[in-house]
Design a protein around this motif. Sequence first.
Motif, mmCIF file in Angstrom:
data_model
loop_
_atom_site.group_PDB
_atom_site.id
_atom_site.type_symbol
_atom_site.label_atom_id
_atom_site.label_comp_id
_atom_site.label_asym_id
_atom_site.label_seq_id
_atom_site.Cartn_x
_atom_site.Cartn_y
_atom_site.Cartn_z
ATOM 1 N N GLY A 198 0.919 -1.042 0.079
ATOM 2 C CA GLY A 198 -0.124 0.615 -0.148
ATOM 3 C C GLY A 198 0.903 1.431 0.035
ATOM 4 N N TYR A 218 -5.330 0.756 2.600
ATOM 5 C CA TYR A 218 -4.925 1.345 1.250
ATOM 6 C C TYR A 218 -5.688 0.690 0.295
ATOM 7 C CZ TYR A 218 -2.704 3.489 -3.021
ATOM 8 O OH TYR A 218 -2.176 4.965 -3.640
ATOM 9 N N TYR A 220 -5.687 0.287 -3.819
ATOM 10 C CA TYR A 220 -4.473 0.769 -4.809
ATOM 11 C C TYR A 220 -5.898 0.973 -6.108
ATOM 12 C CZ TYR A 220 0.222 -0.804 -3.718
ATOM 13 O OH TYR A 220 1.060 -1.353 -2.886
ATOM 14 N N ASN A 248 -1.663 -5.196 1.712
ATOM 15 C CA ASN A 248 -3.187 -3.951 2.107
ATOM 16 C C ASN A 248 -4.414 -5.404 3.009
ATOM 17 O OD1 ASN A 248 -3.057 -4.849 -0.567
ATOM 18 N ND2 ASN A 248 -3.908 -2.931 -1.177
#
Length: 280
Positions: A198, A218, A220, A248
């Motif tokens: 992340g 996080y 993407y 993540n």
Amino acid sequence: MIYIGVTGWGDQDRLYGPHTSPRNKLKEYAGFFPTVEVDSSFYAIQPIKNAQRWVEDTPPSFQFIVKAYQGMTGHSRGDIPFETKEHMFQAFRDSLTPYIVSNKLAMVLFQFPPWFDCKREHVEYLRWCKKQMGDIPCALEFRHQSWFRSSFYDRTIQFMNKEEWIHSICDEPQSGEGSVPIVLESLGKKSVLIRFHGRNVHGWQKRTENWREVRYLYRYNQKELRQWVEHIKKLEKETEHLYIVFNNNSGGDAADNALDLIDLLGIEYENLAPRQLDLF
């Protein structure tokens, strides 16, 4: 071949329903991905019976990336619960037996902490670790920027190559010395590992009570993943086996991002586990 998966299979609600038994989660996970990172081995050296069960729950071609125990990488700063470091490494090697016998061990991941910087005593410890592991394939991941500073970059790459470490390439926030840049070096090895942590730059260095949940929070986006497609194609030409795992997990984004990347690369995996059919 490119193997894509995530770190841990226990919290991937994207893949199975909320009422799925923990005993069956790996079986269902293996219907989506051909590899997984075993992170429970970081917190405690796992009983052989655990690895044996996980091996039996996955298809013949499934591959495990087993994270090295925290006492081996210096994360636990207190006394280790073993008579000697040699005994600790022996216990860990013994725990790998089911993976090795079934040809399902992709590698052991040695991820070192942010305070493990580039200095002589740490270089010597890496040599010692590699010697202890014998011919077991081992990946090396740094968390301190000093290893890839311009003054050490070439020597770090040469050292990893000479000592036959698999390179663990990181995508992570650039937040001071406790993070490393993306280093697209395959080292010409049979395997390469890429780990997506992340890019939560604001939460990366925080040490609040729930820092682990914050650090890896996080998701993407498609643009960020597309940027990686060319990197992956380059590395694929340089290595026989390319392993990619998403870490993540805090917001449940790892599995989605892993599936997104599979789609972007146009991969259709065969020999996965059969998926459970919906009732309707």
